[in-house]
Design an enzyme around this catalytic site. Structure first.
Site, short mmCIF file in Angstrom:
data_model
loop_
_atom_site.label_atom_id
_atom_site.label_comp_id
_atom_site.label_asym_id
_atom_site.label_seq_id
_atom_site.Cartn_x
_atom_site.Cartn_y
_atom_site.Cartn_z
N HIS A 23 0.85 -1.19 0.00
CA HIS A 23 0.00 0.00 0.00
C HIS A 23 0.89 1.25 0.00
O HIS A 23 0.75 2.12 0.86
CB HIS A 23 -0.92 0.05 1.23
CG HIS A 23 -2.10 -0.88 1.16
ND1 HIS A 23 -2.84 -1.24 2.26
CD2 HIS A 23 -2.68 -1.53 0.12
CE1 HIS A 23 -3.81 -2.06 1.90
NE2 HIS A 23 -3.73 -2.26 0.61
N HIS A 79 -11.59 -9.89 -5.37
CA HIS A 79 -11.35 -8.53 -4.84
C HIS A 79 -10.46 -7.83 -5.86
O HIS A 79 -9.46 -8.40 -6.31
CB HIS A 79 -10.66 -8.70 -3.48
CG HIS A 79 -10.03 -7.50 -2.87
ND1 HIS A 79 -10.59 -6.25 -2.92
CD2 HIS A 79 -8.87 -7.36 -2.16
CE1 HIS A 79 -9.81 -5.41 -2.26
NE2 HIS A 79 -8.76 -6.05 -1.81
N GLU A 81 -8.47 -5.22 -5.81
CA GLU A 81 -7.24 -4.50 -5.52
C GLU A 81 -6.10 -5.09 -6.34
O GLU A 81 -6.05 -6.30 -6.62
CB GLU A 81 -6.93 -4.54 -4.01
CG GLU A 81 -5.92 -3.49 -3.61
CD GLU A 81 -5.86 -3.20 -2.10
OE1 GLU A 81 -6.52 -3.91 -1.32
OE2 GLU A 81 -5.14 -2.25 -1.72
N ASP A 83 -3.15 -6.03 -6.09
CA ASP A 83 -2.29 -7.16 -5.73
C ASP A 83 -2.94 -8.50 -6.10
O ASP A 83 -2.28 -9.53 -6.11
CB ASP A 83 -1.92 -7.14 -4.24
CG ASP A 83 -3.09 -6.96 -3.30
OD1 ASP A 83 -4.04 -6.24 -3.67
OD2 ASP A 83 -3.06 -7.53 -2.21
N HIS A 145 -11.82 -6.49 2.93
CA HIS A 145 -11.78 -5.16 3.50
C HIS A 145 -12.20 -4.06 2.54
O HIS A 145 -12.09 -2.87 2.89
CB HIS A 145 -10.36 -4.87 4.03
CG HIS A 145 -9.33 -4.74 2.93
ND1 HIS A 145 -8.61 -3.59 2.75
CD2 HIS A 145 -8.96 -5.56 1.94
CE1 HIS A 145 -7.78 -3.73 1.71
NE2 HIS A 145 -8.00 -4.92 1.21
N ASP A 164 -8.49 -11.67 1.17
CA ASP A 164 -7.60 -11.03 2.16
C ASP A 164 -7.87 -11.51 3.60
O ASP A 164 -6.95 -11.57 4.42
CB ASP A 164 -7.76 -9.51 2.12
CG ASP A 164 -7.01 -8.88 0.96
OD1 ASP A 164 -5.98 -9.44 0.54
OD2 ASP A 164 -7.45 -7.82 0.48
N TYR A 192 -1.76 -7.98 10.52
CA TYR A 192 -2.65 -7.81 9.37
C TYR A 192 -4.04 -7.38 9.85
O TYR A 192 -4.64 -6.43 9.33
CB TYR A 192 -2.73 -9.15 8.63
CG TYR A 192 -3.31 -9.10 7.25
CD1 TYR A 192 -2.49 -8.91 6.14
CD2 TYR A 192 -4.68 -9.25 7.03
CE1 TYR A 192 -3.02 -8.87 4.86
CE2 TYR A 192 -5.21 -9.23 5.76
CZ TYR A 192 -4.38 -9.04 4.68
OH TYR A 192 -4.90 -9.01 3.41
N HIS A 225 -3.14 -14.09 0.72
CA HIS A 225 -1.76 -13.80 1.13
C HIS A 225 -1.34 -14.81 2.20
O HIS A 225 -2.13 -15.13 3.09
CB HIS A 225 -1.63 -12.41 1.77
CG HIS A 225 -1.99 -11.28 0.87
ND1 HIS A 225 -1.21 -10.89 -0.20
CD2 HIS A 225 -3.05 -10.44 0.87
CE1 HIS A 225 -1.77 -9.85 -0.80
NE2 HIS A 225 -2.89 -9.55 -0.17
FE1 FEO Z 1 -6.95 -5.87 -0.44
FE2 FEO Z 1 -4.58 -8.18 -0.78
O1 FEO Z 1 -5.61 -6.75 -1.28
#
Ligand code: FEO
Length: 397
Positions: A23, A79, A81, A83, A145, A164, A192, A225
């Site tokens: 981020h 999701h 995002e 990544d 999230h 996530d 996290y 992750h």
């Molecule tokens: Fe919210 Fe692993 O991205």
């Protein structure tokens, strides 16, 4: 590299050993991370999530070693995002018509980021996708999230692909939770949660209760992750339930930032007062200018109370403290106590500013914090020690 999870599911993600921040500079990833993508090969084939954009070429190259891309029937993006969606451009160049399953907010986020008119299929909680023997059930997980977040439950093998949630920024050659150093794993898991999921704790609790009420067997939780929860997978769910309930340990944390060691001396006196009179509590002193800010947030998460101190500079507070206050406000901690302190030479606004910041952040603040003009003398240090001890007596014990 791919890793076979069972006869139907392969991990086809990327381990990012080098990553030190995530981020932008907002989250330190001292143990690296992984971007977990999963390939399910049944009568139909589905790919769940991709990887961060810089790894997209290797991701697609490696994926080709596992499967003819034309045989991928469905792409699912839990999701948007970057990544997890960052490999899409590279992948869609090869298989442009493949449907992409995601939530309505997922469509918005993917369109907003990639400006492509891909073949989106919008799904909602309870929708299913049959792959042959197995059926996938989609479960929206708004704000866990992001508004677009989603999980998938795969029947028969009883796997929850949680994205996530339940993840950790933790690069490891081992794929499963029972094979890694447990203290590292839980340190990364709590960090996290503290830094990413704290503001959404009520939704975490609600979503977990919703999932548990379905009484579905869960043999594995595959997050996007870190390692897969295979040994007692529900242990991380139970842990999340604990963390979601305004989590606290018997800890008090004294945070300080200091120009010429004077505010540090007050911090030490406050800490000593608490240690001496409240031996049942763990006390930690942290200089926020030199500490990892995400580790600091994790300690705040664990604390019943924090004391926050800064010297006064330019009628304000020092910059690391200011940055930390912004993070604390955003994370919306609940049921915590706060107090302020600081030394000054001329105007002395820092204590008031910190108190107001902590009030805005939702802390129960004991006002009239310790202000010391110039260098604390013995009386100031006694006052500081007494202040620390008294606040804990009045507000905690
Ligand atoms: Fe919210 Fe692993 O991205």
């Amino acid at each position: 590299m791919a890793f076979e999870i069972n006869d139907y599911v392969k991990w086809v993600g990327t381990i990012d050993w080098e990553l030190k921040t995530f981020h932008g500079e907002e989250y330190s990833t001292n143990r690296g991370t992984s971007y977990n993508s999963y390939l399910i090969e049944d009568e139909k084939t589905a790919l769940i999530d991709t990887v961060w954009a810089p790894f997209s070429k290797d991701f697609v190259k490696n994926l080709k070693k596992e499967i003819d891309l034309q045989k991928i029937d469905y792409i699912i993006i839990n999701h948007g995002e970057i990544d997890h969606s960052g490999g899409l451009m590279e992948l869609m160049n090869e298989i442009p018509d493949t449907p992409i399953y995601c939530t309505g907010n997922g469509v918005k986020s993917l369109k907003g980021q990639y400006h492509q008119d891909w073949n989106f299929v919008q799904v909602k909680t309870g929708d299913t996708l049959n792959l042959g023997k197995h059926t996938l059930t989609f479960v929206e997980a708004r704000m866990l999230h992001w508004p677009d977040s989603m999980m998938i439950y795969m029947d028969l093998d009883n796997i929850l692909f949680s994205n996530d949630a339940f993840g950790q920024h933790y690069a490891s050659s081992e794929m499963y939770n029972d094979s890694v150093d447990q203290s590292e794993l839980f340190q990364e898991a709590i960090k996290y949660y503290a830094n990413i999921l704290t503001p959404f704790s009520s939704l975490v609790e609600k979503k977990i209760n919703e999932l548990l009420s379905l009484n579905l067997p869960v043999d594995m939780i595959c997050p996007s992750h870190g390692v897969i929860w295979k040994e007692r997978p529900l242990q991380i769910v139970e842990q999340y339930m604990e963390w979601a309930k305004d989590y606290q340990e018997d800890q008090v944390t004294v945070l300080y930032e200091t120009m010429w060691e004077n505010t540090k001396k007050i911090a030490e006196a406050i800490g000593e007062g608490i240690m001496k009179n409240h031996p049942s509590l763990r006390v930690k002193l942290i200089n926020v200018a030199t500490a990892d800010k995400n580790d600091v947030i994790t300690e705040v998460f664990k604390s019943k109370a924090i004391f926050m101190g800064s010297s006064t500079i330019n009628n304000g507070i020092l910059s690391h403290t200011a940055g930390l206050m912004e993070m604390i406000k955003g994370l919306k901690f609940k049921n915590k106590i706060g107090a302020a302190f600081g030394s000054y030479g001329w105007s002395g606004e820092s204590v008031k500013l910190i108190e107001n910041g902590l009030i805005d952040a939702g802390f129960r603040v004991q006002k009239n914090g310790i202000k010391v003009l110039w260098t604390p003398n013995d009386e100031d240090l006694y006052r500081s020690s007494d202040f620390g001890s008294r606040i804990i007596s009045d507000m905690i014990e």
